[in-house]
Design an enzyme around this catalytic site. Structure first.
Site, mmCIF file in Angstrom:
data_model
loop_
_atom_site.group_PDB
_atom_site.id
_atom_site.type_symbol
_atom_site.label_atom_id
_atom_site.label_comp_id
_atom_site.label_asym_id
_atom_site.label_seq_id
_atom_site.Cartn_x
_atom_site.Cartn_y
_atom_site.Cartn_z
ATOM 1 N N ILE A 90 49.751 29.947 44.395
ATOM 2 C CA ILE A 90 48.869 30.728 44.688
ATOM 3 C C ILE A 90 48.001 30.100 46.214
ATOM 4 O O ILE A 90 47.646 29.081 45.762
ATOM 5 C CB ILE A 90 48.289 31.602 43.701
ATOM 6 C CG1 ILE A 90 47.455 30.624 42.813
ATOM 7 C CG2 ILE A 90 49.088 32.363 43.000
ATOM 8 C CD1 ILE A 90 46.443 31.559 41.856
ATOM 9 N N ASP A 91 47.393 31.024 46.838
ATOM 10 C CA ASP A 91 46.907 30.600 48.009
ATOM 11 C C ASP A 91 45.494 30.017 47.448
ATOM 12 O O ASP A 91 44.862 30.284 46.320
ATOM 13 C CB ASP A 91 46.321 31.660 48.955
ATOM 14 C CG ASP A 91 47.694 32.422 49.494
ATOM 15 O OD1 ASP A 91 48.596 31.830 49.769
ATOM 16 O OD2 ASP A 91 47.446 33.593 49.830
ATOM 17 N N LYS A 92 44.919 28.870 48.232
ATOM 18 C CA LYS A 92 43.686 28.487 47.915
ATOM 19 C C LYS A 92 42.644 29.307 47.358
ATOM 20 O O LYS A 92 41.925 28.913 46.528
ATOM 21 C CB LYS A 92 43.217 27.539 49.114
ATOM 22 C CG LYS A 92 41.742 26.959 49.084
ATOM 23 C CD LYS A 92 41.555 26.349 50.265
ATOM 24 C CE LYS A 92 39.951 25.610 50.345
ATOM 25 N NZ LYS A 92 39.646 25.129 51.510
#
Length: 325
Positions: free
Chosen positions: A140-142
């Site tokens: 998942i994105d930062k």
């Protein structure tokens, strides 16, 4: 283009063969490396960014490949606190905070989830993802918070990867959108690929390009100039929720890439110090690849998103909305 990129350029004789093969022959790079660089938007043909490895072009064309500086061959173990939701000998489920990068890459060579996992698991992670991404089955994105599963063994990795591939993994996200979606529930379908204008962004593309993507959404609560929305993923593409909701005119609040916060809400986000996309991976479910047991995990909405949602609630409705989080 990064300062450390190496530029490979020349003229490629396509002659009706696949682009990845033709570029590999012309550049001296491996075909798999060319495919990866195409997927990252680092290849231009006659001045236009291309991403499809299978494209066939009849005429000769000039090409440019931007090869990034190599990342360290192996991530190092670092003692970084982790929120462990579940762990056994085969896999581990982590509740990732916003701001933590999943795996090392250019610009984030350490301080990542992988570095933390190498320390916590004493290096016992699946090797299928390679030395830079040991154990990583999905990410998942930062600046997205929430649940993800990591494989400790190759058997677990293969079993989980199969479930992601056949879309049997349960994934649900909670998010806050700008405005109220109309209709309040529905399905967004649209292929996603790297943008031809900005390689840091993903975009909806025409059929035949990119990867098929499907997002099912439903509005949980109407807020002040916004909405609390649940998204269930049928597929799992890079930035899928962010791109799909932006495509129907309801980008995530705080998203610096795919949306612009409505002027009415900007003072609120500034006051709260909310500087990320309002997106949380709230549910994760799968069949254990070794034991065959069904697992389902839920993560409470993190404090920063809860504060934002409460501030956006109509007077007297905050208790009802918070019960959904």
């Amino acid at each position: 283009m990064g300062a450390a990129d190496t530029i490979i350029s020349g003229t490629v004789a396509i002659g009706g063969q696949r682009l990845d093969k033709a570029l590999a022959d012309a550049s001296g790079l491996s075909r798999e490396r060319v495919k990866a660089l195409l997927g990252e938007g680092r290849v231009s043909l006659s001045g236009k960014v291309v991403s499809q490895a299978s494209v066939k072009v009849a005429e000769d064309a000039s090409f440019e490949i931007r090869v990034p500086e190599a990342a360290p061959a192996e991530a190092i173990a670092q003692d970084i606190p982790l929120s462990i939701v579940y762990e056994d000998e085969a896999l581990i489920v982590v509740d990732k905070p916003a701001g933590l990068v999943v795996h090392p890459a250019a610009g984030n060579l350490d301080g990542t989830l992988v570095n933390a996992l190498l320390h916590h698991c004493r290096g016992q992670l699946s090797g299928i993802g390679g030395v830079a991404r040991p154990g990583i089955v999905h990410r998942i994105d930062k600046d997205t918070s929430g649940l993800l599963v990591v494989a400790k063994t190759d058997v677990a990795h293969e079993g989980l990867a199969k479930q992601f591939a056949d879309h049997s993994i349960v994934r649900a996200y909670k998010c806050v959108t700008a405005g109220l979606p109309v209709p309040p529930a529905g399905t967004v379908r649209g292929a996603i690929a790297r943008s031809s204008h900005d390689r840091k962004k993903m975009a909806l593309v025409e059929d035949g390009r990119g990867k098929h993507a499907v997002t099912h959404y439903r509005t949980l609560a109407a807020l002040d100039g916004a909405a609390l929305v649940e998204c269930r993923l049928e597929t799992g593409r890079t930035h899928q929720v962010r791109v799909h909701l932006a495509s129907i005119g309801h980008a995530l609040l705080g998203d610096p890439v795919y949306g612009r916060t409505p002027s009415k809400l900007r003072p609120l986000l500034q006051r709260l110090g909310f500087h990320r996309q309002a997106l949380h991976a709230a549910e994760l479910g799968f069949i254990h690849p070794v034991t065959g047991a069904t697992h389902h995990f839920a993560s409470p909405t993190p404090v920063d998103m809860r504060e934002l949602i409460v501030e956006l609630c109509a007077e007297g409705h905050d208790a009802k909305v918070l019960a959904m989080l």
